[in-house]
Design a protein around this motif. Structure first.
Motif, PDB file in Angstrom:
ATOM      1  N   GLY A 179      18.121  91.137  67.419  1.00 31.09           N
ATOM      2  CA  GLY A 179      18.243  92.192  68.419  1.00 31.09           C
ATOM      3  C   GLY A 179      17.028  93.084  68.571  1.00 31.09           C
ATOM      4  O   GLY A 179      17.147  94.277  68.880  1.00 31.09           O
ATOM      5  N   ILE A 180      15.840  92.522  68.370  1.00 35.16           N
ATOM      6  CA  ILE A 180      14.601  93.297  68.554  1.00 35.16           C
ATOM      7  C   ILE A 180      14.205  93.197  70.033  1.00 35.16           C
ATOM      8  O   ILE A 180      14.269  92.115  70.617  1.00 35.16           O
ATOM      9  CB  ILE A 180      13.499  92.742  67.611  1.00 35.16           C
ATOM     10  CG1 ILE A 180      13.924  92.977  66.150  1.00 35.16           C
ATOM     11  CG2 ILE A 180      12.142  93.366  67.900  1.00 35.16           C
ATOM     12  CD1 ILE A 180      13.062  92.272  65.118  1.00 35.16           C
ATOM     13  N   PRO A 181      13.816  94.332  70.671  1.00 38.07           N
ATOM     14  CA  PRO A 181      13.551  94.281  72.114  1.00 38.07           C
ATOM     15  C   PRO A 181      12.322  93.447  72.483  1.00 38.07           C
ATOM     16  O   PRO A 181      11.250  93.614  71.907  1.00 38.07           O
ATOM     17  CB  PRO A 181      13.326  95.759  72.489  1.00 38.07           C
ATOM     18  CG  PRO A 181      13.055  96.470  71.204  1.00 38.07           C
ATOM     19  CD  PRO A 181      13.689  95.685  70.108  1.00 38.07           C
ATOM     20  N   CYS A 182      12.498  92.531  73.434  1.00 36.26           N
ATOM     21  CA  CYS A 182      11.376  91.703  73.899  1.00 36.26           C
ATOM     22  C   CYS A 182      11.611  91.316  75.351  1.00 36.26           C
ATOM     23  O   CYS A 182      12.665  91.609  75.916  1.00 36.26           O
ATOM     24  CB  CYS A 182      11.230  90.448  73.037  1.00 36.26           C
ATOM     25  SG  CYS A 182      12.567  89.279  73.235  1.00 36.26           S
ATOM     26  N   ALA A 183      10.626  90.639  75.959  1.00 31.47           N
ATOM     27  CA  ALA A 183      10.758  90.198  77.357  1.00 31.47           C
ATOM     28  C   ALA A 183      11.844  89.125  77.452  1.00 31.47           C
ATOM     29  O   ALA A 183      12.072  88.380  76.507  1.00 31.47           O
ATOM     30  CB  ALA A 183       9.420  89.642  77.835  1.00 31.47           C
ATOM     31  N   GLN A 184      12.492  89.028  78.632  1.00 29.92           N
ATOM     32  CA  GLN A 184      13.434  87.934  78.886  1.00 29.92           C
ATOM     33  C   GLN A 184      12.659  86.633  78.889  1.00 29.92           C
ATOM     34  O   GLN A 184      11.546  86.585  79.422  1.00 29.92           O
ATOM     35  CB  GLN A 184      14.050  88.090  80.294  1.00 29.92           C
ATOM     36  CG  GLN A 184      14.883  89.322  80.488  1.00 29.92           C
ATOM     37  CD  GLN A 184      16.255  89.180  79.852  1.00 29.92           C
ATOM     38  OE1 GLN A 184      16.672  88.083  79.489  1.00 29.92           O
ATOM     39  NE2 GLN A 184      16.936  90.295  79.694  1.00 29.92           N
ATOM     40  N   GLY A 208       2.817  97.612  82.021  1.00 33.42           N
ATOM     41  CA  GLY A 208       2.705  98.797  81.190  1.00 33.42           C
ATOM     42  C   GLY A 208       1.399  98.804  80.440  1.00 33.42           C
ATOM     43  O   GLY A 208       0.436  98.143  80.830  1.00 33.42           O
ATOM     44  N   GLN A 209       1.367  99.576  79.351  1.00 31.42           N
ATOM     45  CA  GLN A 209       0.159  99.665  78.535  1.00 31.42           C
ATOM     46  C   GLN A 209       0.422  98.981  77.206  1.00 31.42           C
ATOM     47  O   GLN A 209       1.469  99.164  76.587  1.00 31.42           O
ATOM     48  CB  GLN A 209      -0.214 101.119  78.328  1.00 31.42           C
ATOM     49  CG  GLN A 209      -0.806 101.721  79.595  1.00 31.42           C
ATOM     50  CD  GLN A 209      -1.425 103.069  79.325  1.00 31.42           C
ATOM     51  OE1 GLN A 209      -0.731 104.062  79.167  1.00 31.42           O
ATOM     52  NE2 GLN A 209      -2.746 103.102  79.267  1.00 31.42           N
ATOM     53  N   GLU A 210      -0.578  98.211  76.753  1.00 26.59           N
ATOM     54  CA  GLU A 210      -0.416  97.486  75.498  1.00 26.59           C
ATOM     55  C   GLU A 210      -0.941  98.306  74.336  1.00 26.59           C
ATOM     56  O   GLU A 210      -1.962  98.979  74.449  1.00 26.59           O
ATOM     57  CB  GLU A 210      -1.203  96.176  75.555  1.00 26.59           C
ATOM     58  CG  GLU A 210      -0.471  95.094  76.296  1.00 26.59           C
ATOM     59  CD  GLU A 210      -1.224  93.776  76.229  1.00 26.59           C
ATOM     60  OE1 GLU A 210      -1.499  93.295  75.114  1.00 26.59           O
ATOM     61  OE2 GLU A 210      -1.532  93.242  77.303  1.00 26.59           O
ATOM     62  N   MET A 240       4.340  96.205  74.502  1.00 26.39           N
ATOM     63  CA  MET A 240       4.126  96.684  75.871  1.00 26.39           C
ATOM     64  C   MET A 240       4.944  97.962  76.023  1.00 26.39           C
ATOM     65  O   MET A 240       6.149  97.977  75.772  1.00 26.39           O
ATOM     66  CB  MET A 240       4.577  95.632  76.879  1.00 26.39           C
ATOM     67  CG  MET A 240       4.230  95.987  78.301  1.00 26.39           C
ATOM     68  SD  MET A 240       2.449  95.908  78.625  1.00 26.39           S
ATOM     69  CE  MET A 240       2.252  94.199  79.117  1.00 26.39           C
ATOM     70  N   VAL A 241       4.255  99.028  76.426  1.00 23.53           N
ATOM     71  CA  VAL A 241       4.885 100.347  76.540  1.00 23.53           C
ATOM     72  C   VAL A 241       4.970 100.697  78.021  1.00 23.53           C
ATOM     73  O   VAL A 241       3.949 100.678  78.724  1.00 23.53           O
ATOM     74  CB  VAL A 241       4.020 101.409  75.821  1.00 23.53           C
ATOM     75  CG1 VAL A 241       4.656 102.791  75.936  1.00 23.53           C
ATOM     76  CG2 VAL A 241       3.799 101.031  74.363  1.00 23.53           C
ATOM     77  N   ASN A 242       6.171 100.993  78.513  1.00 23.67           N
ATOM     78  CA  ASN A 242       6.307 101.507  79.881  1.00 23.67           C
ATOM     79  C   ASN A 242       7.488 102.464  79.950  1.00 23.67           C
ATOM     80  O   ASN A 242       8.111 102.752  78.919  1.00 23.67           O
ATOM     81  CB  ASN A 242       6.409 100.360  80.905  1.00 23.67           C
ATOM     82  CG  ASN A 242       7.612  99.480  80.643  1.00 23.67           C
ATOM     83  OD1 ASN A 242       8.651  99.947  80.175  1.00 23.67           O
ATOM     84  ND2 ASN A 242       7.467  98.199  80.931  1.00 23.67           N
ATOM     85  N   SER A 243       7.781 102.940  81.146  1.00 24.66           N
ATOM     86  CA  SER A 243       8.807 103.986  81.252  1.00 24.66           C
ATOM     87  C   SER A 243      10.168 103.466  80.792  1.00 24.66           C
ATOM     88  O   SER A 243      11.033 104.239  80.392  1.00 24.66           O
ATOM     89  CB  SER A 243       8.890 104.480  82.702  1.00 24.66           C
ATOM     90  OG  SER A 243       9.030 103.367  83.549  1.00 24.66           O
ATOM     91  N   GLY A 244      10.353 102.154  80.803  1.00 22.97           N
ATOM     92  CA  GLY A 244      11.621 101.580  80.351  1.00 22.97           C
ATOM     93  C   GLY A 244      11.723 101.451  78.844  1.00 22.97           C
ATOM     94  O   GLY A 244      12.745 101.014  78.334  1.00 22.97           O
ATOM     95  N   GLY A 245      10.645 101.774  78.126  1.00 19.17           N
ATOM     96  CA  GLY A 245      10.692 101.673  76.667  1.00 19.17           C
ATOM     97  C   GLY A 245       9.574 100.794  76.139  1.00 19.17           C
ATOM     98  O   GLY A 245       8.546 100.624  76.795  1.00 19.17           O
ATOM     99  N   VAL A 246       9.796 100.258  74.958  1.00 21.84           N
ATOM    100  CA  VAL A 246       8.760  99.479  74.270  1.00 21.84           C
ATOM    101  C   VAL A 246       9.325  98.102  73.948  1.00 21.84           C
ATOM    102  O   VAL A 246      10.439  97.990  73.434  1.00 21.84           O
ATOM    103  CB  VAL A 246       8.350 100.199  72.965  1.00 21.84           C
ATOM    104  CG1 VAL A 246       7.280  99.405  72.233  1.00 21.84           C
ATOM    105  CG2 VAL A 246       7.849 101.607  73.260  1.00 21.84           C
ATOM    106  N   LYS A 247       8.567  97.059  74.272  1.00 24.45           N
ATOM    107  CA  LYS A 247       9.018  95.695  73.959  1.00 24.45           C
ATOM    108  C   LYS A 247       7.938  94.926  73.216  1.00 24.45           C
ATOM    109  O   LYS A 247       6.750  95.173  73.397  1.00 24.45           O
ATOM    110  CB  LYS A 247       9.389  94.959  75.242  1.00 24.45           C
ATOM    111  CG  LYS A 247      10.704  95.469  75.822  1.00 24.45           C
ATOM    112  CD  LYS A 247      11.116  94.721  77.059  1.00 24.45           C
ATOM    113  CE  LYS A 247      12.483  95.214  77.517  1.00 24.45           C
ATOM    114  NZ  LYS A 247      12.750  94.820  78.907  1.00 24.45           N
ATOM    115  N   VAL A 248       8.399  93.968  72.405  1.00 23.07           N
ATOM    116  CA  VAL A 248       7.469  93.151  71.616  1.00 23.07           C
ATOM    117  C   VAL A 248       6.861  92.063  72.491  1.00 23.07           C
ATOM    118  O   VAL A 248       7.574  91.332  73.179  1.00 23.07           O
ATOM    119  CB  VAL A 248       8.220  92.493  70.434  1.00 23.07           C
ATOM    120  CG1 VAL A 248       7.299  91.516  69.700  1.00 23.07           C
ATOM    121  CG2 VAL A 248       8.745  93.552  69.488  1.00 23.07           C
TER     122      VAL A 248
END
Ligand code: AMP
Ligand code: GLY
Length: 419
Positions: free
Chosen positions: A114-119, A190-192, A273-281
């Motif tokens: 359950g770690i956040p990442c891209a679909q 977003g910003q890396e 990747m950091v954007n307004s929706g949060g942070v993903k791996v």
């Protein structure tokens, strides 16, 4: 102690430079090293990929501790080999290195825990991958499963390009077995930022965050490279963000690896990747980043030998790691033509004309009547300052004093941080 650093990049020169500072270090070795490490260590003519020969060198020179820079020897099992020979070594085992060496392994771990990442989806069949790519919105990111020296990830901006890359990886096998399985992922904006951490398999200690620049030209134009510069800290990612990512991504990943029966020790690198929706791996790496390390290590105040021993001995919880508040900006000077074809053997001038606190970490350099170029990325020049602006001004004031035929570098490292 006698310590050996494996690798020959600016990352390894930065690690050797920091280790050299430790009162615990009597002798330093680099394998194979470069002209920069030769000035502070003894270079051994053993390739970083020949793990058997490295183990023989360690025994021959009675080296007490080996620090592994690049991923290739980790993925070949250098840590497993050294452990079987009772030779102390800093890095993850071959099984644990899969977090970097197999993007499919890494994605499955991320999803299971359950770690956040891209679909995204994993494919081992080309026709199925092709049908999926045809059905998805563009841009799409195509990732080969295996290690591919930076050539395994393509952000496709048209469907034709996505299908072409898929065919290259899966049908024509341009990356060999690395392309047997492929991940097709949504493209995140977003910003890396890169966050590296020390871990002993249980406890995690984040380093200071850093940003790197992968494209060869200013404003992120041109082909990808091994990295053209880095800076720390990013203005858009503060200490509370670091703590949050440690809690929500790094610690869960380390617990997951232990639960999977492959405890992870060493440096764990997460690209975010950091954007307004949060942070993903975006990715995990099983080692120090290059060129991030060149902007991170000068900020480390604690003895690196103590940290490494705490990682190996499983006592990282007892270790306080201190960082300086200074900012660091590192700019890579590369050979003409890099990342394409380039020539080497040009003499490098001006290295003695720099302000005394400028750090020059060597990558593709060798000694031949002075220092000559010997690779694509030649030097990382690093300055510190009270602010990113000051560090950036200082690095760019010094770089023009260094010269070699065909030399090029980016002029915009950390520029976006300066209002
Ligand atoms: P990786 O090796 O997976 O980090 O990919 C290399 C680079 O590709 C990353 O540093 C990003 O610049 C880019 N990248 C990877 N995955 C994505 C994604 N899902 N969305 C946008 N860019 C990505
Ligand atoms: N800077 C990216 C890497 O070390 O993989």
């Amino acid at each position: 102690m006698k310590i050996m650093v494996i690798g020959n990049g600016a990352r390894e020169h930065a690690l050797a430079w920091k280790l050299k500072e430790s009162p615990q270090v009597d002798d330093l070795y680099a394998a194979p090293g470069n002209a920069g490490t030769a000035a502070i260590a003894r270079n051994l003519d053993v390739p970083a990929t020949d793990i058997e020969a490295l183990s023989r060198a360690v025994r021959q020179h009675e080296i007490d501790l080996t620090v592994v820079g690049p991923e290739a020897p980790l993925a070949s099992g250098i840590v497993d080999l050294f452990q079987s020979l009772h030779l102390p070594v800093f890095g993850p085992t071959r099984a644990a290195t899969q977090i970097e060496s197999s993007k499919v392994f890494s994605r499955e771990l991320i999803q299971k825990y359950g770690i956040p990442c891209a679909q995204g989806m994993v494919f081992s069949s080309y026709p199925q991958a092709r049908d999926y790519v045809k059905s998805q919105p563009i841009p799409l990111v195509i990732k080969a499963d295996g290690l591919a020296a930076g050539k395994g990830v393509v952000v496709a901006t048209s469907r034709e390009q996505a299908l072409e890359v898929l065919s290259e990886f899966m049908e024509r096998k341009t990356l060999g077995a690395a392309g047997n399985r492929v991940i097709v992922e949504e493209c995140l904006n977003g910003q890396e930022v890169s966050l590296l951490a020390f871990t002993d398999g249980r406890y995690v200690r984040s380093m200071v965050p850093a940003c790197d620049y992968k494209r060869v030209f200013d404003s992120d134009r041109g082909p990808n490279t091994g990295g053209m510069g880095s800076y720390s800290p990013p203005g858009f990612f503060d200490q509370s963000d670091v703590e949050k990512i440690q809690r929500t991504i790094l610690e869960p990943a380390v617990r997951a690896m232990a639960a999977e029966g492959m405890p992870y020790k060493g440096v764990l690198y997460v690209g975010l990747m950091v954007n307004s929706g949060g942070v993903k791996v975006l990715e995990f790496n099983a080692r120090f980043g290059d060129p991030e390390t060149q902007a991170i290590i000068p900020r480390l105040k604690t003895d690196l030998v103590d940290i490494i021993l705490a990682v190996i001995n499983g006592t990282l919880d007892k270790m306080a790691i201190e960082w300086s508040d200074e900012a660091c900006v590192g700019v890579v000077m590369a050979s003409g033509g890099y990342p394409g074809k380039y020539q080497t053997g040009f003499s490098i001038t001006g290295l003695d004309d720099l302000d005394s606190d400028i750090l020059v970490f060597h990558a593709g350099t060798a000694m031949k009547n002075g220092v000559i170029t010997n690779g694509g990325r030649v030097l990382t020049v690093v300055a510190s300052g009270k602010s990113l602006k000051e560090a950036r001004n200082r690095v760019y004031a010094n770089i023009p004093r260094i010269n070699f035929q065909g030399c090029h570098y980016r002029r915009d490292i950390a520029a976006r941080e300066i209002a």
